[in-house]
Structure formats: C-alpha cells, structure tokens
Scaffold this active site. Sequence first.
Site, PDB file in Angstrom:
ATOM      1  N   THR A  59      11.832 -22.119  10.174  1.00  0.00           N
ATOM      2  CA  THR A  59      12.823 -20.595   9.021  1.00  0.00           C
ATOM      3  C   THR A  59      13.575 -21.513   7.760  1.00  0.00           C
ATOM      4  O   THR A  59      12.779 -22.607   8.091  1.00  0.00           O
ATOM      5  CB  THR A  59      14.056 -19.955   9.607  1.00  0.00           C
ATOM      6  OG1 THR A  59      14.153 -18.918   8.882  1.00  0.00           O
ATOM      7  CG2 THR A  59      14.841 -21.300  10.246  1.00  0.00           C
ATOM      8  N   ASP A  60      13.035 -20.508   6.351  1.00  0.00           N
ATOM      9  CA  ASP A  60      13.534 -21.179   5.353  1.00  0.00           C
ATOM     10  C   ASP A  60      14.738 -21.316   5.528  1.00  0.00           C
ATOM     11  O   ASP A  60      15.188 -22.386   4.360  1.00  0.00           O
ATOM     12  CB  ASP A  60      13.110 -20.321   4.219  1.00  0.00           C
ATOM     13  CG  ASP A  60      13.386 -18.982   4.246  1.00  0.00           C
ATOM     14  OD1 ASP A  60      14.391 -18.379   5.380  1.00  0.00           O
ATOM     15  OD2 ASP A  60      13.582 -17.870   3.400  1.00  0.00           O
ATOM     16  N   GLU A  61      15.633 -20.891   6.561  1.00  0.00           N
ATOM     17  CA  GLU A  61      17.425 -20.614   6.669  1.00  0.00           C
ATOM     18  C   GLU A  61      17.730 -21.651   7.025  1.00  0.00           C
ATOM     19  O   GLU A  61      18.552 -22.698   6.143  1.00  0.00           O
ATOM     20  CB  GLU A  61      18.060 -20.097   7.646  1.00  0.00           C
ATOM     21  CG  GLU A  61      17.315 -18.968   6.983  1.00  0.00           C
ATOM     22  CD  GLU A  61      18.036 -17.621   8.233  1.00  0.00           C
ATOM     23  OE1 GLU A  61      19.726 -17.837   8.303  1.00  0.00           O
ATOM     24  OE2 GLU A  61      18.060 -16.117   8.059  1.00  0.00           O
ATOM     25  N   TYR A 105      22.057 -20.073  13.855  1.00  0.00           N
ATOM     26  CA  TYR A 105      21.003 -20.398  14.019  1.00  0.00           C
ATOM     27  C   TYR A 105      20.303 -21.102  13.478  1.00  0.00           C
ATOM     28  O   TYR A 105      19.247 -22.033  14.067  1.00  0.00           O
ATOM     29  CB  TYR A 105      20.409 -19.035  13.872  1.00  0.00           C
ATOM     30  CG  TYR A 105      19.299 -18.949  13.476  1.00  0.00           C
ATOM     31  CD1 TYR A 105      18.539 -18.644  14.157  1.00  0.00           C
ATOM     32  CD2 TYR A 105      18.974 -18.205  11.990  1.00  0.00           C
ATOM     33  CE1 TYR A 105      17.040 -18.708  13.416  1.00  0.00           C
ATOM     34  CE2 TYR A 105      17.503 -18.086  11.881  1.00  0.00           C
ATOM     35  CZ  TYR A 105      16.421 -18.532  12.336  1.00  0.00           C
ATOM     36  OH  TYR A 105      15.281 -18.327  12.720  1.00  0.00           O
ATOM     37  N   LYS A 153      18.011 -24.222  13.826  1.00  0.00           N
ATOM     38  CA  LYS A 153      16.512 -24.090  14.012  1.00  0.00           C
ATOM     39  C   LYS A 153      16.437 -25.765  12.944  1.00  0.00           C
ATOM     40  O   LYS A 153      15.327 -26.781  13.531  1.00  0.00           O
ATOM     41  CB  LYS A 153      16.348 -23.610  12.835  1.00  0.00           C
ATOM     42  CG  LYS A 153      15.768 -21.774  14.201  1.00  0.00           C
ATOM     43  CD  LYS A 153      15.080 -21.661  15.116  1.00  0.00           C
ATOM     44  CE  LYS A 153      14.000 -21.870  14.453  1.00  0.00           C
ATOM     45  NZ  LYS A 153      12.566 -21.378  15.414  1.00  0.00           N
TER      46      LYS A 153
END
Length: 354
Positions: free
Chosen positions: A132-134, A158, A162
């Site tokens: 993810t970009d997060e 989260y 990741k």
Amino acid sequence: MIFVTGGAGFIGSNFILNWIKSNAEEVVNLDKLTYAGNLENLASVQANSKHIFIEGDIGDLELVTKLLDKYQPRAVINFAAESHVDRSIHTPEAFVKTNMLGTFWLLEAVKNYWNRLDEIAKNNFRLLHVSTDEVYGTLDKQAPAFNEENRYEPNSPYSASKAASDHLVRSYHHTYGLPVLTTNCSNNYGPFQFPEKLIPLMIVNALEGKSLPIYGDGQQIRDWLYVEDHCVAICKVLESGSVGETYNIGGWNEKPNLDIVHEVCSILDESKPRSDQKSYREQITYVKDRPGHDRRYAIDARKIERELNWKPAETFETGIRKTVQWYLENWQWIANVQSGVYRDWVEKNYVGRT
Ligand code: NAD
Ligand code: DAU
C-alpha cells in the site's frame, strides 16, 4: 499455475476473476476467510476447474509448504492481509499476526520451495507482494506525490504492519536471493469491496437512509484507482517487473473525501432518487476524526508507466459510475454480507470440496 493468497477478499477476488477470464493458467487461492473473505465474490468461477480454493492461513507453514509442493506454482501473489485502518486502531494484534508474522511464515515456505526448484523453474519463479501507499506516511498539500524512493513513515498499526511485511520481503531478496516484486498501490474502489471502506459504506448507508459519516473536516485526500486497473498493473509487474524492484501504482486521481461522498450522492440522486426528492447529501454528518488520520496520499506512478507501459484505463468519473451501478444491481450481495448469510453459503458450497 499461480498461487494467490487472500483471493476471497476485495482485490484478490477481482484479480482472480480477471485472471480466469484472460489466462489459461490455473489459480490456487489460499484464503483464511476472515470477515473480509467472501467466496460469494467468486461464485461465477465456482464450477471452473481453473480455480482451486483452499481455506487456510498464510501463517501455517506446514499447510503452505504442502500446497506449494503439490501445485508447483510459477508465482505466488500475496494479497492476504488485514486491510482496514479503523480496525487496526481497535484491534492491532490481528494486523501484527497476519501482516507481519503471516508474511514471515509465507516467505519461509516460499523460500524453501524455491530452493527445491530446478534451475529453470528457479529463474522463472516470482513472489509478488501486494502493498500500500500508506507505508510512506502522510503528505503536505504541496508535497510531490510518493515515488519509490520515498522514506517509509507509517502512521497506523495497519500501515506499520504492511511496512514491516514489505521490509521482510525486501530482506528475503537481499539475503536469500528470493525473486520478489513489491507493489505499493493507492486507494482502490469497485465491485466486491466490503462495506466498511469509504465508498461502499457511503453507497450502502445512503440507500438505507442512514447517516454518511465524514471523519473530521472531510478534506483528507486519497488517490483513487479502479480495482480492475490495479489488477492489470499487478499482471504487468508479474510478467515484466525487474526482480527486487518496487512499483508504485496509482490513479492520478487525488480527491478530498467530501468530494467523493458528494459524487456518490449525485450519482445516486440520478439513478435512485430518494422518495422525498431531496439529495442524499442531506444524510452527510461530520463525526470525530480517525486517530492519527493521514491527511494526504498521492502516488507518482511514472515508473510503472515508463518501464512497464501501464496506465489506468478508468477515470474516476467512469469508475465511480460503474461502482455505484454494481452496488445497485447487487443488493443481495450486500444483504448477505450484512446478515452473515455468505458464511452459510460457504458452508453449503465448499465444505468437503477440498
Ligand atoms: P480485504 O480485506 O478485502 O481482503 C483480504 C483477504 O485476505 C480476505 O479474503 C481475508 O479472508 C484474507 N486473509 C486475511 N488474513 C489472512 C491470513 N492470515 N491467511 C490467508 N488469508 C487471509 O483486502 P483488500 O482490500 O482486497 O486488500 C488486498 C491487499 O491489497 C492487502 O494486502 C492490502 O494491504 C493491499 N492494498 C489494498 C488497497 C485497498 O484500497 N483496498 C490498496 C493498496 C493495497
Ligand atoms: O491507500 C491505500 C489504502 O486505502 C489501503 O492500503 C487500505 O487497505 C484501504 O483500506 C484504504 O485505506 P483508507 O484508510 O484510506 O480507506 P478508507 O476507505 O477506510 O477511508 C478512506 C478515507 O475516508 C479516509 O481518509 C478515512 C475516510 N472515512 C472513512 C470511513 C470508513 C470517512 O471519512 N468516513 C468513514 O466512515
């Protein structure tokens, strides 16, 4: 064949449906069927011998080892994860278990399997990790979009879990030579998304006459990508990506949350007007912000465009119309998810099959 994990979730099921439509190769789908895993998403390929479903955990070394030895896949694509930021704030442990430890055990199983392959199969093998970009944290309004060189600065349990999984994947390449690929994608939307995420939640709440809860001031920005475009990008990376590299995937579609909700309301006003003829916007309410809420994400997707010739096919305007239409036409899917009936359906259709 290819081996997919988390293929009963939102992106994984879209990926499998697209794969079966356009490839001759079989797909083995290992999914734990958490609350987010729904085999009803895959009902259209239930009878298709190219889809082999196995219920299980990516963290189960013995099971994954057995499956890899049995099916001898040329690639593993890891979608399996706990994926909802709000849940990670309430129950972070599940995120550590699956996203960190689960990925670790999956890597162990894959590394051991890969080491047993002959030279040709070894060279051709890929592990593609979907991320993810997060992991890059949050951006100021004027800051350039995230590229592959950005520092990891995850802010939620989260995104931290990741980020940890991405680091493990990277380390298995550098230390053991495992041929890995990592993709970091922005916010997806489209069919089969669990109605806890912004867009499906707003559609479902609007139609049920419930409030449309906007966190904080609703000016947080996300970069939206139609799920099919993400699936095509993953295929490109799998086939032509350079081993050890990461690819950012995004829609060039930055929008504040409030604009997204307005757009959903406008489409619903047109396609399924409220009985009192007022706009669905009347249902918008502002609620307490998400703790640690990232203000802005944006993806610089020039690397994947330049190196792999991938660009999103859908604009937000076309993608969001398709999405709203899909939810309007699949009310039973929503009702089953809400009532838990899909779990009975799984029981009915799949117990004893594998
Ligand atoms: P999802 O929550 O809809 O689906 C996750 C799937 O993984 C479910 O089917 C679940 O049953 C399965 N799963 C969970 N734990 C498992 C375990 N221990 N073993 C086996 N299966 C397990 O998630 P999604 O939105 O489809 O996201 C898929 C992947 O893409 C995730 O890795 C997520 O981090 C990443 N991602 C998502 C988005 C997005 O906008 N949804 C964007 C970028 C990246
Ligand atoms: O950026 C990629 C990520 O996008 C993925 O890695 C995650 O798996 C995926 O869930 C998504 O994370 P977000 O937190 O951005 O998505 P979510 O749909 O939960 O929220 C989108 C934005 O909308 C976010 O700023 C929070 C806000 N929001 C969300 C909900 C559920 C609201 O304002 N109200 C809500 O009720």
